[in-house]
Structure formats: structure tokens, C-alpha cells
Design an enzyme around this catalytic site. Structure first.
Site, mmCIF file in Angstrom:
data_model
loop_
_atom_site.group_PDB
_atom_site.id
_atom_site.type_symbol
_atom_site.label_atom_id
_atom_site.label_comp_id
_atom_site.label_asym_id
_atom_site.label_seq_id
_atom_site.Cartn_x
_atom_site.Cartn_y
_atom_site.Cartn_z
ATOM 1 N N HIS A 54 98.660 38.838 75.101
ATOM 2 C CA HIS A 54 97.849 39.967 75.573
ATOM 3 C C HIS A 54 97.415 39.756 77.020
ATOM 4 C CE1 HIS A 54 94.690 43.162 74.964
ATOM 5 N NE2 HIS A 54 94.089 42.457 75.921
ATOM 6 N N GLU A 55 96.881 38.568 77.329
ATOM 7 C CA GLU A 55 96.404 38.307 78.687
ATOM 8 C C GLU A 55 97.559 38.206 79.681
ATOM 9 O OE1 GLU A 55 93.410 38.717 79.433
ATOM 10 O OE2 GLU A 55 92.684 38.791 77.371
#
Length: 614
Positions: free
Chosen positions: A245-246
Site C-alpha cells: 500500500h505505501e
């Protein structure tokens, strides 16, 4: 088992558990994964503290940090003014501390979506001052946030896919944590045309530096001035889904539920949102969106969960219009097929000179131009085959007729085992549709408090099997009777975390002799030009099963954009601060100018006959 399938499973891993299929998986350095995750003495040593002031501020100066949070506070105030529902100014509880403790997992004591607990924009997005100012000013004028979504639109912030993306570590992670982060990068490498190279000695140029100083947080896209950018991954973030996600933020992804077309798919429950978080749910300007033609995705790894930023534990802040999608949103197990497809459309669309005739929503694989990349449940060169079972003999193609045909999880009614997978393609005769019902006892592991499936049965009944389907889990037999939009219906059984009772279902073919009511009027187009927008209409089926979809989405306003558009320009200019005292030193500056529009059409479209077409 294919490498693609194996790496898809990788993202279900939490801090220390890995599925058996990847124990022979190799990284570029030749390490085997069983050695790769073995704890060493170095892993038990205290972390080397990070002391640089800019690390504490995630690359911002003190002044930049204050500016960003000034605008974020203004955005928070604006959200409360526009949506006073549920706001009680006399509340005296210390809601900040309570909120940070709120969504901890009941059993395992871990934060389910730790990136939501940060102090930044939307929890985990590090804004530059000009971004924060632009977001606030456009929200002030229009009630929407003018930011390119889902993918960042500025070319200055896109990475060059022909060159490796350099990354390094600042020393704040243990060697074991570094290995898990590299495993997530390896996954992005395998499913796109992007390459990553570690260089801990790099001290100039664009590069990603992993730190752990500020929870889970990242900038969006490449630093426009060619500098390092920090991705913070604290211990609670060292789960492959959260890392993916990051990293997706760093590559250019924003969050899914802020798309301007989100009101066609979800309902934001303003009255249930924490009073300090309402500014996080404002939508973007529809004329400034870059989704590359990829539809809204309930299963995106970039989507908020159902109770994100809620005032109290049991309140939904996001409700899906189709109730059976509620437990699909907010997952952090794996990249969805559409997450991967969008990244490849943006960065890799020119890698393969020939586009293959892929089936079932697949597309030409930029890593292997002679094969298609297939949605979950399908395999083969052109996605023409149903994926075989893993860990059990199950799944396959089932031809249904007017009588009921039963199918179930492995061993039902005995418990299935962790790590088993089954995929079914149910096919009705021409001119008919598939009806499916769950029967018998039902048990699949879920986070009840978070309304989120961990293990699940997923049903895809739309015309596009690339889209994430409805996920069923928890306890109690779902009462839904599901009908396909075409002759085909896909059912996926996935047990990533635990064994359990599982499910039993039955299916049959029904004549598509129902009668559709008239279509509703089209919703307004979400963009004014360039085939960048979409619109939707709905219809209701009565008196039986109807062939086709109850919802229709359409690209709209296909006339080319003209006139003036905002463009970012980088140019030499006078330096500020201490550098202004140095004779002959020039600094790069970015400014926004209005110029004739360069791109008459959205990515993936070109002008043909005065219209933007694919």
C-alpha cells in the site's frame, strides 16, 4: 504452482507467517525465502536511532511542516462546517487517545489498517506545502479536492519505467524487516515492468529511503526535484499488504474511495465520522482525474475499510450501495487485479508491441509479452482455463442446467485447511443465467468488529471478471440468491489464515426471461472533456431472471479537451534562505502555469475523427 500465483499469495503474510508455497521463492540475490526470513542476531540488536530532523518531519523542513498542517487543520474545519452531522461541540472525551486504541484486533492485538492512524493527510499521505494549499483552496471553492486520482497525473511525479527505481534503508529497520520490505518490492517487480535496485550509498537523485520514524506514511509519486523521498514503515506496518500500500503511494497511487465517481458505489456516512477526520472524505474535482479507464474497485488495496475514522467502534463510515460488497472493502492482503492493471496501464502500456486476444478481462503481461495476465481464478496463455485447486482437488468448470448442482469447500462438512484454494466457473446454456445460493452451515474467518473478510468465498457475477466480486465470510449462511449477468458466474474460495467449516452452495440455470424496467436517467458525467469521465444508469428486473447488468457505466464527454490547462514547470530561479547568500547558486523551482492543453484525451485514448477513442 506458477510464480505469479505464488507471489499473489505473498501479500496475505503478516509479520511472521508465510504460506508454504513460497518457501522456495528466490530474490535477485539468490536467497531462498526460508533463509530469507530466518531471525539472526542482527535482528535482535536494538535499532539504530534516526536523528536527522528532516527524517522526523518526513523530508519536510520545519516551516514546510507547519504550512502543511495549517492547511490540513483548515480542511478539517471545512469538513465540520460542511458536514456537521454527528458533531457535538460539548463532547469532553479524549477522543484522540480513544480513537488510536479503537480498531485494535480483539484476538491478535494488532492494528488491522495501521496506515489510517497517522497524523497526515488521509492518515498516511505526506503532502508538500503546495499540494496542501491546492487541496484546501479547491475544497473551499468547489467542495471537492482538486487532486489527480486514483493515479497522480503530473509527469513530474511519475517515475521513468525505463530506469530502475533506486531504494535504500536508513538503518532504522532490522535485517529481517528489510527482507520483508524487499519481498514486497519484488512482488511489484514481478507484476509490472518496474525494476528496483538497492543502493545504500546513493546520496543524490530520485530514490526511495525506507525509515520507521513516523508510522506508515509516504509521499505520492516521485519527488519532482530529483531528491530522496521517505517511506515510513514502523514495526506495526511490516506486513506485506501494508508495505505494498505505501509503496503504491510512492509510485503514484492515491486512495480509492476519494474518486469523484465514488458516490455511484459507496455512501459516506458523515454523521459517523470522527469530528477531526471529515476533511479526509471530501472528493476530488472530477475534471482532474486520471484513472486510465479502470473502474472503481471495492477490492483495491488502496480503499478505506468500512469503519475508517469512525466516532465509535460499531459505526460504519462507508457503506457500499450493494450490501454484499461491504466485507470486500478495506483489505490489506493483496493487490487487486485492477490495482495491478492500473499500474501497468500507466507505466507499462508500451512495453509489448503486440496486444494479445486475452479473455476474461485479462491483458498482455508486460513481463511476458507472449502471455496474458489473468484475473484471479483463470490461467493459460489467454486466460482460457480455470485455475486448478491448490492444496486440494477442487474447482473447475461446471455446466449447470435446470436442476440444482451442489459444490462446496474441501472436505465439507469437515473443516478445510489453511492455505487451500478453489476456483469454479459455472456456465449456463446460451440465453440463460446462473442462479447460486448458499446452503448448510457457513463459517469463514473474518474480523467481525471491522466488517472485513480474511478468508472468504468471492462471487463474481458481472460482465467483467477483472472486477473484484462480493466476498462472503464470518458465521451464518448468507441468504442472498445471486444471479449472473451473463451465462457465466465465477466463485473463488480462498483460505489464507485459518481452517474452518467452510461452505456449501448450489447452482442452476434459469431462463433469462425476466423483464427489465426502463433505464434511469444518466448521472452527470464526472469530467467535462477528453473521455476522462464516466456516467451511470440503473434498471430493475422483475418477473424472473434478466440477462445483462442492472447497472451500466459509460465513458462520456469524449470531445477533446482544449483551452488552457494547469501545467507544472520546473525552472531555475533565485534561491531562498541560506543559499541566497551564495553567489552564483541557482535553485530549481516548480510553479503552476496555464498553457494550452497538451493532452486532448485521457491516457489510453487518442483523437480519432474529432473524438477521444481507445
Amino acid at each position: 504452482m506458477s510464480l505469479l500465483r505464488c507471489t499473489t499469495l505473498l501479500l496475505v503474510v503478516v509479520a511472521i507467517a508465510l504460506p508454504p508455497c513460497i518457501l522456495g521463492y528466490s530474490l535477485h540475490d539468490g536467497s531462498r525465502l526460508d533463509d530469507f526470513l530466518t531471525e539472526s542476531a542482527a535482528d535482535r540488536r536494538p535499532r539504530r536511532p534516526t536523528t536527522a530532523a528532516q527524517r522526523r518531519l518526513m523530508g519536510l523542513t520545519e516551516e514546510q511542516y507547519k504550512t502543511v498542517h495549517f492547511y490540513l487543520n483548515k480542511l478539517k474545519e471545512l469538513g465540520n462546517q460542511r458536514h456537521p452531522e454527528g458533531y457535538d461541540k460539548d463532547t469532553t472525551k479524549d477522543e484522540a487517545d480513544k480513537w488510536r486504541k479503537r480498531m485494535r484486533d480483539d484476538i491478535e492485538g494488532e492494528l488491522l489498517n495501521p496506515e489510517e492512524y497517522g497524523r497526515h493527510f488521509e492518515g498516511d499521505i505526506i503532502l508538500f506545502p503546495e499540494q496542501a494549499k491546492q487541496i484546501y483552496e479547491n475544497a473551499l471553492k468547489t467542495g471537492q479536492r482538486r487532486v489527480k486520482r486514483k493515479f497522480i497525473g503530473s509527469d513530474l511525479r511519475r517515475w521513468d519505467p525505463t530506469r530502475p527505481i533506486v531504494y535504500s534503508f536508513d538503518g532504522s529497520h532490522t535485517s529481517r524487516e528489510q527482507r520483508i520490505i524487499e519481498l514486497a518490492l519484488e512482488h511489484w517487480h514481478n507484476i509490472t515492468c518496474l525494476n528496483f535496485v538497492r543502493n545504500d550509498n546513493a546520496n543524490s537523485g530520485n530514490r526511495i529511503v525506507f525509515t520507521d520514524v513516523d508510522g506508515c506514511a509516504s509521499n505520492v509519486g516521485r519527488h519532482p526535484l530529483g531528491e530522496e523521498q521517505l517511506v515510513s514503515l514502523a514495526p506495526e506496518c511490516i506486513r506485506l499488504g501494508v508495505i505494498a500500500h505505501e509503496v503504491a503511494h510512492a509510485l503514484g497511487f492515491w486512495h480509492e474511495q476519494s474518486r469523484p465517481d465514488r458516490d455511484q458505489f459507496v455512501n459516506v456516512r458523515w454523521e459517523n465520522i470522527d469530528k477531526d477526520s471529515k476533511g479526509q472524505f471530501l472528493k476530488e474535482d472530477p475534471d482532474d482525474v486520471d484513472n486510465a479507464g479502470v473502474p472503481y474497485d471495492y477490492g483495491s488495496i488502496m480503499h478505506y475499510r468500512s469503519k475508517a475514522f469512525s466516532r465509535y467502534d460499531d459505526l460504519y463510515t462507508i457503506s457500499t450501495f450493494v450490501t454484499d460488497y461491504q466485507k470486500t472493502i478495506g483489505q490489506r492482503d493483496q493487490l487487486s487485479f485492477n490495482d495491478i492493471r492500473l499500474m501497468n496501464k500507466i507505466y507499462c502500456s508500451n512495453v509489448c508491441s503486440r496486444k494479445l486476444p486475452c479473455q476474461r478481462g485479462g491483458y498482455t503481461d508486460p513481463r511476458r509479452c507472449d502471455r496474458c495476465r489473468c484475473p484471479d481464478g483463470f490461467t493459460g496463455q489467454f486466460c482460457e482455463q480455470v485455475m486448478p485447486g491448490y492444496g486440494a482437488v477442487c474447482g473447475g468448470r461446471i455446466q449447470v442446467n435446470g436442476g440444482w448442482t451442489k459444490f462446496s469447500s474441501p472436505g465439507y462438512p469437515r473443516e478445510f485447511k489453511e492455505g487451500q484454494e478453489c476456483s469454479w466457473l459455472l456456465v449456463a446454456p446460451h440465453g440463460q443465467v446462473v442462479e447460486m445460493q448458499f446452503i448448510g452451515e457457513f463459517e469463514m474467518y473474518c474480523k467481525v468488529r471491522h466488517s472485513l473478510c480474511m478468508d472468504y468465498v468471492e462471487v463474481r457475477n458481472s460482465t467483467d471478471f477483472a472486477n473484484t466480486g462480493m466476498r462472503y465470510c464470518c458465521y451464518g449462511t448468507p441468504s442472498t440468491s445471486i444471479r449472473s449477468a451473463t451465462t457465466d458466474l465465477v466463485v473463488l474460495f480462498r483460505s489464507f489464515y485459518r481452517g474452518g467449516r467452510g461452505f456449501e452452495a448450489r447452482a442452476r440455470a434459469l431462463p433469462a426471461n425476466g423483464q427489465w424496467a426502463s433505464w434511469s436517467p444518466w448521472t452527470p458525467c464526472t469530467a467535462s472533456c477528453g473521455a476522462c469521465g464516466s456516467r451511470m444508469r440503473t434498471r430493475v428486473c422483475s418477473h424472473g431472471a434478466c440477462a445483462g447488468e442492472p447497472v451500466e457505466n459509460q465513458v462520456c464527454n469524449t470531445h477533446p479537451c482544449n483551452g488552457l490547462c494547469a501545467h507544472k514547470k520546473t525552472e531555475d530561479g533565485e534561491c531562498g534562505g541560506f543559499l541566497a547568500l551564495l553567489r552564483g547558486v541557482r535553485c530549481k523551482q516548480e510553479r503552476t502555469v496555464m498553457e494550452p492543453c497538451e493532452n486532448a484525451c485521457c491516457p489510453g485514448f487518442s483523437v480519432v475523427g474529432g473524438r477521444c477513442v481507445r
